[in-house]
Structure formats: structure tokens, C-alpha cells
Design an enzyme around this catalytic site. Sequence first.
Site, PDB file in Angstrom:
ATOM      1  N   GLU A 239      -2.590 -34.562  -8.793  1.00  0.00           N
ATOM      2  CA  GLU A 239      -1.911 -33.594  -7.911  1.00  0.00           C
ATOM      3  C   GLU A 239      -1.461 -32.317  -8.627  1.00  0.00           C
ATOM      4  OE1 GLU A 239       0.242 -35.507  -4.650  1.00  0.00           O
ATOM      5  OE2 GLU A 239       1.771 -33.973  -4.905  1.00  0.00           O
ATOM      6  N   ARG A 243      -4.839 -32.031  -4.335  1.00  0.00           N
ATOM      7  CA  ARG A 243      -4.311 -33.282  -3.784  1.00  0.00           C
ATOM      8  C   ARG A 243      -3.060 -33.074  -2.927  1.00  0.00           C
ATOM      9  NH1 ARG A 243      -4.157 -39.342  -6.488  1.00  0.00           N
ATOM     10  NH2 ARG A 243      -3.160 -40.323  -4.705  1.00  0.00           N
ATOM     11  N   ASN A 247      -0.346 -34.428   1.310  1.00  0.00           N
ATOM     12  CA  ASN A 247       1.078 -34.553   1.627  1.00  0.00           C
ATOM     13  C   ASN A 247       1.443 -33.883   2.951  1.00  0.00           C
ATOM     14  OD1 ASN A 247       1.485 -35.896  -0.781  1.00  0.00           O
ATOM     15  ND2 ASN A 247       1.972 -34.029  -1.924  1.00  0.00           N
TER      16      ASN A 247
HETATM   17  P1  NAD Z   1       4.207 -52.257   4.910  1.00  0.00           P
HETATM   18  O1  NAD Z   1       3.561 -52.548   3.634  1.00  0.00           O
HETATM   19  O2  NAD Z   1       5.684 -52.440   5.002  1.00  0.00           O
HETATM   20  O3  NAD Z   1       3.512 -53.137   6.047  1.00  0.00           O
HETATM   21  C1  NAD Z   1       3.980 -53.078   7.376  1.00  0.00           C
HETATM   22  C2  NAD Z   1       4.316 -54.484   7.911  1.00  0.00           C
HETATM   23  O4  NAD Z   1       3.114 -55.179   8.167  1.00  0.00           O
HETATM   24  C3  NAD Z   1       5.083 -55.345   6.936  1.00  0.00           C
HETATM   25  O5  NAD Z   1       6.043 -56.092   7.635  1.00  0.00           O
HETATM   26  C4  NAD Z   1       4.007 -56.273   6.362  1.00  0.00           C
HETATM   27  O6  NAD Z   1       4.521 -57.496   5.892  1.00  0.00           O
HETATM   28  C5  NAD Z   1       3.151 -56.476   7.570  1.00  0.00           C
HETATM   29  N1  NAD Z   1       1.758 -56.821   7.324  1.00  0.00           N
HETATM   30  C6  NAD Z   1       0.936 -56.333   6.379  1.00  0.00           C
HETATM   31  N2  NAD Z   1      -0.327 -56.745   6.599  1.00  0.00           N
HETATM   32  C7  NAD Z   1      -0.289 -57.530   7.687  1.00  0.00           C
HETATM   33  C8  NAD Z   1      -1.269 -58.244   8.423  1.00  0.00           C
HETATM   34  N3  NAD Z   1      -2.568 -58.130   8.121  1.00  0.00           N
HETATM   35  N4  NAD Z   1      -0.868 -58.988   9.469  1.00  0.00           N
HETATM   36  C9  NAD Z   1       0.439 -59.034   9.839  1.00  0.00           C
HETATM   37  N5  NAD Z   1       1.403 -58.358   9.208  1.00  0.00           N
HETATM   38  C10 NAD Z   1       1.039 -57.618   8.151  1.00  0.00           C
HETATM   39  O7  NAD Z   1       3.930 -50.761   5.394  1.00  0.00           O
HETATM   40  P2  NAD Z   1       2.620 -49.860   5.364  1.00  0.00           P
HETATM   41  O8  NAD Z   1       2.733 -49.002   6.553  1.00  0.00           O
HETATM   42  O9  NAD Z   1       1.416 -50.650   5.106  1.00  0.00           O
HETATM   43  O10 NAD Z   1       2.820 -48.949   4.056  1.00  0.00           O
HETATM   44  C11 NAD Z   1       3.871 -48.037   3.943  1.00  0.00           C
HETATM   45  C12 NAD Z   1       4.117 -47.790   2.476  1.00  0.00           C
HETATM   46  O11 NAD Z   1       2.933 -47.248   1.891  1.00  0.00           O
HETATM   47  C13 NAD Z   1       5.226 -46.792   2.218  1.00  0.00           C
HETATM   48  O12 NAD Z   1       6.049 -47.268   1.194  1.00  0.00           O
HETATM   49  C14 NAD Z   1       4.500 -45.551   1.769  1.00  0.00           C
HETATM   50  O13 NAD Z   1       5.270 -44.755   0.910  1.00  0.00           O
HETATM   51  C15 NAD Z   1       3.309 -46.147   1.071  1.00  0.00           C
HETATM   52  N6  NAD Z   1       2.161 -45.222   0.966  1.00  0.00           N
HETATM   53  C16 NAD Z   1       1.639 -45.004  -0.262  1.00  0.00           C
HETATM   54  C17 NAD Z   1       0.553 -44.161  -0.419  1.00  0.00           C
HETATM   55  C18 NAD Z   1      -0.057 -43.964  -1.773  1.00  0.00           C
HETATM   56  O14 NAD Z   1      -0.915 -43.098  -1.906  1.00  0.00           O
HETATM   57  N7  NAD Z   1       0.304 -44.755  -2.747  1.00  0.00           N
HETATM   58  C19 NAD Z   1       0.002 -43.534   0.701  1.00  0.00           C
HETATM   59  C20 NAD Z   1       0.541 -43.800   1.955  1.00  0.00           C
HETATM   60  C21 NAD Z   1       1.625 -44.648   2.082  1.00  0.00           C
HETATM   61  N1  GLY Z   2      -0.502 -40.020   0.196  1.00  0.00           N
HETATM   62  C1  GLY Z   2      -0.584 -38.893  -0.682  1.00  0.00           C
HETATM   63  C2  GLY Z   2      -1.512 -39.086  -1.838  1.00  0.00           C
HETATM   64  O1  GLY Z   2      -2.053 -40.139  -2.061  1.00  0.00           O
HETATM   65  O2  GLY Z   2      -1.707 -38.177  -2.594  1.00  0.00           O
END
Ligand code: NAD
Ligand code: GLY
Length: 365
Positions: A239, A243, A247
Site C-alpha cells: 500500500e 492499493r 480502502n
Molecule cells: P467474521 O469473520 O466475524 O464472520 C462473520 C460470522 O460468520 C461469524 O459469526 C462467523 O463465525 C460466521 N461464519 C463464518 N463462516 C461461516 C459459515 N460458513 N457458516 C456459518 N457461519 C459462518 O466476519 P467477516 O465479515 O468474514 O470478516 C470481517 C473481518 O474481516 C473484519 O475484521 C475486517 O476487518 C476483516 N477484513 C480484512 C481484510 C484484509 O484484507 N485482511 C479485508 C476485508 C475485511
Molecule cells: N481491504 C483492503 C486491502 O486489502 O488492502
Amino acid sequence: METVTVQLDARSYDILIGRDCLRDLGHLYAERGLGKTAAIVTNPTVAAHHLKPVRQSLACAGVKVTVITVPDGEQYKTLETAAQIYGDLIAAGLDRQACIIALGGGVVGDMAGFVAATYLRGIDFVQVPTTLEAQVDASVGGKTAVDHALGKNMIGAFHQPKLVLIDTATLETLPKRDIRAGMAEVIKHGIIRDPGLVAFLEDHIEGAATLSLPAGQINWLIARQCRIKADVVAADETEKGLREILNYGHTVGHALEVVTQYAHYKHGEAIGLGMTAAGHIAVQKGMWSQEEFDRQTALIARLGMPECVPDLQVDEVLARMASDKKARGGVIRFVLPERIGKIAPRDDVTRAEIASGIRYIQALG
Ligand code: NAD
Ligand code: GLY
């Protein structure tokens, strides 16, 4: 299975997308010469649905597996939970040849990836994402992190996985609300990079958000997101420039998540509101057409996303944005659309424009 490769020289890796492919993990893992011992990091919700085939497949490939379970929820994406994982890894005697396998959504993936980046100064790591959010975004690109009470993802590292295995059948156990939240990131990819994707969503968003499209089309849609993200990451892994476009919606979105203590919004929902606020700011600045902004608004509305919390304090949101890791020298940064498929980072958004964006999402009702 569809394959998307993230091209990062010696750290390149494949994202494999298919249906009912969790059982293939063992041989795909072995093919890549990964360690004979592994820790699966997951949570009880995901484990109840999807741990068994993953564990069996690794065992069949001769991998000795330890399962580490962390509590479910963004509020547990913390250094304290990471410390619990470190303790379990040490107790299980995992050494530098071992591999961490993240089985779950973005919370598990970000945290397990952060532990993999730091345990014994870094060990191998595989992503098996089971939410739409994680399949189209979080599992790709090597951003790993935990949250701090004062800000989201404030403690982290870039650490690319060795493999991402996406089984789209896992989405069938995911709550509908999480599918809709993940679709907000799909809209994001369209707005920042892919007018054809926006047109596809205009025709099919309800089918996509209810997984009622043919399985091949779901796989294609997820692979398209992975390709968009893989291209951006390959051009700018850490980034320094391009990248930042990923965001879009995150400046307001992250602040909303923090001020509501991660309890009110799914991550994708906060990003949906953040894209609306950013889009409004872009229109007010004369950068973006009202017509394209209305197309974005209509897509988000068709997902049926939650409203903005009514008692949001603009000053508190602004304070969170200023301390967010995207800010530079206290200057809040946005990425704002110029047209669908073209977006640019900006550091000239005024306090009044931000306040107007926040008031706009508050008034949506
Ligand atoms: P999460 O991981 O909390 O999952 C959402 C819910 O779904 C949870 O309760 C989980 O236990 C449940 N779950 C997961 N898989 C399931 C399945 N197959 N069946 C039933 N339940 C299931 O949330 P999310 O939306 O997956 O991820 C959000 C997180 O990702 C945030 O912390 C965000 O900051 C992060 N994120 C990171 C990046 C990155 O580039 N690293 C990018 C986008 C988001
Ligand atoms: N979700 C922002 C990134 O991966 O750069």
C-alpha cells in the site's frame, strides 16, 4: 476449480475456487511442500459446520493437526486472543516448519495470519475462508491484523498465505446477513475497478445475495473479485500507492465500527455506509456524477443494509478517522470515485465535507 494467482515473485500463491473442495485441502497442501505439522485456527461456529472435512483431508495427507478454537466475534480480534493462540502453539510444540491454517471468516483469517506472521518470527500460513467477505476480500493480499480499543486493525503485518482455498459451498451455512454484508465489498470492487461487474450486479444482485445464481456463476463471481484484488496487490503489495483504492468506503466505515464498539455493524455493512458517505462527498466536490452515485446507492439499497446509527456524534467519528492508520500526519485520507471503475486517493476532504457525508448517511433512514 478456478485458479487465480497472486503474482509476487517468490511469494506468489494460488487462490483456488471451487465447490465442495474442502476435502481437497490435504493434497493441495502436500503438493506445496507445507509442514508435516499444522494448527487449524477456527471458531466454534465454523468448526461445527466445516472442521471435519478439513481435518480429515489433512490427516489423510499425513499432516499432524492441532485445532485451536477462538471465540466468535470481531470483539475478540485482539492481542489477548492472539496471545491465547501463541500459548496453544507453544504447548503443542509447533516449530518453524509448522503451518497455520485459518478456517473461518475475516476475523479468524486476520488474526491467524497475524499470529503466523509473528510466531517464531513468521511461519507458513494457509487461508480457508468461509464467509463471502473473506472469500472476496480478506483472505487475499496478505494484510493481517488485530484491533486495538482505539482503532481497527491497528496492530498487524503483511504476511502472504501460501495458498487460499475457497469452497463456495461453505457459504450455504452462512447467515443471510453475512452474505449481504460481503456483497457490499463486491459492489466496492465494481465501483473502484470494474464497470462490467457493476452492470452484472445491476442485473443479478438479488440472485447473488441469496446464492440463487447457478453454482458456476457464483464461482465465477468470487473468482472475479479475487482477480481484481490479486492484480492490485501484485502491483502494490504494501500500500505505497495503488492499493489504497481497496480502502474505498473504509475511512468512514472503520470509524463507524469503532465508535459502535464493533457491536452494531457487520464489517461489510459499515463499508456500505462508508461508500455512500464517500460517494456523497465526491458528488459534493463535483468529482463524481449524481447519476453514477445514484446507481451505487440503488445497488446498496437492494442489499437491504442497516441504517446508520441515529445518535452518531460527528466529532467522535472525525476523531477516530484522524487516528486511523490510513491517516497521514493527522490528515484524514479518503478514496473518492471519479467515475465507475476509476477512483483516486484524496487528502483534501474538509471537515465540513466529512460532516456532510456523515449527516447524509444519518438522514437516509
Ligand atoms: P467474521 O469473520 O466475524 O464472520 C462473520 C460470522 O460468520 C461469524 O459469526 C462467523 O463465525 C460466521 N461464519 C463464518 N463462516 C461461516 C459459515 N460458513 N457458516 C456459518 N457461519 C459462518 O466476519 P467477516 O465479515 O468474514 O470478516 C470481517 C473481518 O474481516 C473484519 O475484521 C475486517 O476487518 C476483516 N477484513 C480484512 C481484510 C484484509 O484484507 N485482511 C479485508 C476485508 C475485511
Ligand atoms: N481491504 C483492503 C486491502 O486489502 O488492502
